[in-house]
Each structure stands twice: as structure tokens, then as C-alpha cells.
Design a protein around this motif. Structure first.
Motif, short mmCIF file in Angstrom:
data_model
loop_
_atom_site.label_atom_id
_atom_site.label_comp_id
_atom_site.label_asym_id
_atom_site.label_seq_id
_atom_site.Cartn_x
_atom_site.Cartn_y
_atom_site.Cartn_z
N ALA A 1 0.59 -1.12 -0.08
CA ALA A 1 -0.14 0.05 0.00
C ALA A 1 1.22 1.25 0.51
O ALA A 1 1.87 1.41 1.22
CB ALA A 1 -0.85 0.11 1.22
N ARG A 2 0.55 2.05 -0.92
CA ARG A 2 1.27 3.10 -0.84
C ARG A 2 0.27 5.13 -0.42
O ARG A 2 -0.95 4.91 0.09
CB ARG A 2 1.72 3.69 -2.34
N HIS A 3 1.29 5.33 0.30
CA HIS A 3 0.86 6.07 1.01
C HIS A 3 1.14 7.61 1.03
O HIS A 3 2.35 8.26 1.76
CB HIS A 3 0.46 6.30 2.88
N PRO A 4 0.73 8.13 0.47
CA PRO A 4 1.77 9.32 -0.47
C PRO A 4 0.82 11.13 0.34
O PRO A 4 2.72 11.36 0.42
CB PRO A 4 0.83 10.41 -2.21
N TRP A 5 0.20 10.74 0.97
CA TRP A 5 0.06 12.03 1.45
C TRP A 5 0.69 12.33 3.25
O TRP A 5 0.48 12.67 3.80
CB TRP A 5 -1.90 12.04 2.16
N ARG A 6 0.80 10.67 3.29
CA ARG A 6 1.88 10.77 4.88
C ARG A 6 3.33 10.84 4.17
O ARG A 6 3.61 11.05 5.72
CB ARG A 6 1.73 8.96 4.90
N TRP A 7 3.45 10.58 3.13
CA TRP A 7 5.24 10.38 2.78
C TRP A 7 5.12 12.75 2.69
O TRP A 7 6.00 13.29 2.95
CB TRP A 7 5.39 10.11 1.71
N ILE A 8 3.99 12.90 2.21
CA ILE A 8 3.82 14.92 1.79
C ILE A 8 3.99 15.65 4.08
O ILE A 8 4.38 16.49 3.58
CB ILE A 8 3.11 14.86 1.20
N GLY A 9 3.44 15.22 4.28
CA GLY A 9 3.02 15.59 5.91
C GLY A 9 4.27 15.53 6.03
O GLY A 9 4.77 16.44 6.64
N THR A 10 4.88 13.90 6.05
CA THR A 10 6.27 13.72 6.62
C THR A 10 6.83 14.96 6.85
O THR A 10 8.05 15.91 6.93
CB THR A 10 6.95 12.17 6.91
N ALA A 11 7.57 15.07 5.42
CA ALA A 11 8.24 15.84 4.53
C ALA A 11 8.43 17.67 5.18
O ALA A 11 9.47 18.13 5.84
CB ALA A 11 7.76 16.04 3.36
N LEU A 12 6.67 18.27 4.92
CA LEU A 12 6.65 19.29 5.50
C LEU A 12 6.43 19.45 7.24
O LEU A 12 7.42 20.26 7.59
CB LEU A 12 4.92 19.58 5.40
#
Length: 304
Positions: free
Chosen positions: A23-34
């Protein structure tokens, strides 16, 4: 003529032919980066902004007067915490009593001391001598020994008294809620075993009640630690008062406030660690296997 699938001819389960896609969680990675970007910007500001004046912070963090003021803060916290919870025990018993007089008095005390701001209470006790010149100990409405109020209650005594009475009102409710959280069946089972009432309370009721009491009691203790900063109005040399005195002389407001802030953070962290291990101790009867401590998790991670 039927054609069998490879899974049926080999006897392997049909699920082996499926391709598992993680499963991919793009928004999780974006939130972590921010979040990491914001933290990096904050750390950069702490390191490069000259307004923080870390040299002054370092020079005063372990300065003698600051350490002495820190000890006064710890004395107020420890004294008010012990006396407050000792006062909360009879208050909880009064609230749970079947006597209407005791219940009413306990409720009235809790209502009054939770309603009046702590700052007002401190100022009231500091000016107790205005109402009563002397305090008398002896037979009610009869002879006894009298003391001058100002000699008996100084600034430190007024601060300790105000913090203790304020703490007792909240501690009584926390203890009462913890005792009420124990299921009635536990009381009946303890009585059915023929145990004396004091052993029923100490061995069965109290350990279960402590699981509900401890988190709230720890929060109350942390709040008490921070509330000691209010006693600066009585000119008591606790941590926040001493920091004010220092930056009143040298004008370095921000680094001196950071000195007090860091000390409060350190003390709160130590109280949180103590809370964790005390709660873990009383959790032994609720779970079969205790969760690993942070040090045990660190050792396991190193071994892996």
C-alpha cells in the motif's frame, strides 16, 4: 476437455499466483516532509537568531542564585504535593460517606477551592493577619494558646498553605473517582472471601483504583510544579521570581526566560518518567505481560 490452472496441477494454493502490491501512502510522506521542513527551519532559527543569546543562557543556567531558586521551587512542589494528597484522602472519604454533614462539607470545600483562582487564594492567605491578629489553639470557645498570625504564617508558609489547600480540592476528586472506578463486584468478591475490611481495601480495591488515579494525579503534580511560578506575587525566591530579578538587572529577558523554561521542561520530563514506571508497576494485575520499557526497546533495536 478441461484445462486446469497451474495452481491445481501442482497442488499449490491459488493465492500464490497473486501479485502483492504494498500500500502506498503519498499524503503520509508529504505530511512527514512538511513537518521535517518546519522542524529544520525552527532549529535553524534557534541556532542563528542572535535574539536567543545562548551565551547568556549558558552562563545563567547553572548560576548559583538560579539553582537555589530551583530548590525553593522543588520544596514548594514536594511539600504541597504530599500535604495536598494527604488532605485529599479525607476529602474523598467525606464525599463517599453516608453522613449528609460530611458529604456536604466535603462538597462545599471542593466547590469553593476549585472555584477561586489560585492567585486570589495566595493573596488571601498572605493577608490573613489583616483578618485575624492572633490564632488560638485550645478548647473551642475556651482557653488556649494564641500566636501572632504574622509570626506563624510568613510568605513561604502562605504560599505552601495556599498551594496545599488548592491541591487538596483536586486530589480529593481524583481519589474519589479512582475508588468509584472499581467495579462493585470486586468489593463483593473481597467480602465473600472473608477478608477484613482494611485488607479488602489495601489488597484488592486500592491497586485497581491506582490505575485510574495515577494518570490524573501525575497531571495534577505537573500542573502544581508550574503553578509554583505564581507565588512570585509574594516575593518568594522561586525559579520564575529569581529569573525576573536577574533580567530586571541586565535586561536579557528572552535568554533568562529560556533558563526557566528549560528547567521546567526538565523537571516535567523527570516527573513523566516517574509516572511511567509507577503506572507500569500497578499495571501488573491488569495485563499478563508488561510492555517493554524504552530501555528494553532500545536494547532490542541494537541487537537487531
Amino acid at each position: 476437455m478441461s484445462v486446469l490452472s497451474p495452481s491445481r496441477t501442482t497442488g499449490a494454493p491459488a493465492g500464490d499466483d497473486l501479485v502483492v502490491v504494498p500500500a502506498r501512502h503519498p499524503w503520509r510522506w508529504i505530511g512527514t516532509a512538511l513537518v521535517l521542513v518546519v522542524l529544520a527551519q525552527f532549529a535553524h532559527g534557534l541556532a542563528t537568531n542572535p535574539g536567543w543569546d545562548w551565551a547568556t543562557f549558558t552562563g545563567y543556567f547553572l548560576e548559583k542564585s538560579v539553582v537555589q531558586a530551583l530548590l525553593v521551587t522543588l520544596e514548594l512542589t514536594a511539600g504541597a504535593a504530599v500535604l495536598g494528597f494527604l488532605g485529599g484522602i479525607p476529602l474523598a472519604a467525606m464525599r463517599l460517606s453516608r453522613s449528609p454533614v460530611l458529604t456536604t462539607v466535603g462538597w462545599a470545600y471542593t466547590w469553593i477551592f476549585r472555584s477561586v483562582p489560585l492567585l486570589v487564594q495566595l493573596l488571601f492567605w498572605a493577608n490573613l493577619g489583616y483578618l485575624y491578629d492572633r490564632l488560638q489553639i485550645g478548647i473551642p470557645f475556651g482557653p488556649g494558646w494564641s500566636f501572632a498570625t504574622n509570626d506563624l504564617i510568613g510568605s513561604f508558609g502562605a504560599a505552601l498553605l495556599g498551594l496545599t489547600l488548592h491541591e487538596a480540592a483536586f486530589a480529593g476528586e481524583i481519589i474519589r473517582a479512582g475508588l468509584l472506578s472499581v467495579d462493585q463486584g470486586q468489593h463483593e468478591a473481597a467480602a465473600a472471601l472473608g477478608l477484613p475490611r482494611h485488607r479488602q481495601f489495601l489488597r484488592i480495591v486500592l491497586p485497581q483504583a491506582m490505575r485510574a488515579i495515577l494518570p490524573n494525579a501525575a497531571n495534577l503534580l505537573v500542573n502544581l510544579l508550574k503553578s509554583t511560578s505564581i507565588v512570585y506575587v509574594l516575593a518568594i525566591g522561586e525559579l520564575f521570581y529569581q529569573v525576573q530579578v536577574v533580567y530586571g538587572r541586565n535586561g536579557r529577558v528572552v535568554p533568562l526566560l529560556m533558563v526557566a523554561t528549560v528547567w521546567y521542561v526538565i523537571l516535567t520530563a523527570l516527573l513523566s518518567i516517574l509516572q511511567y514506571y509507577v503506572e507500569r508497576h500497578f499495571a501488573r494485575g491488569a495485563v499478563r505481560t508488561l510492555p517493554p520499557t524504552p530501555f528494553q526497546r532500545l536494547k532490542a533495536a541494537i541487537r537487531r
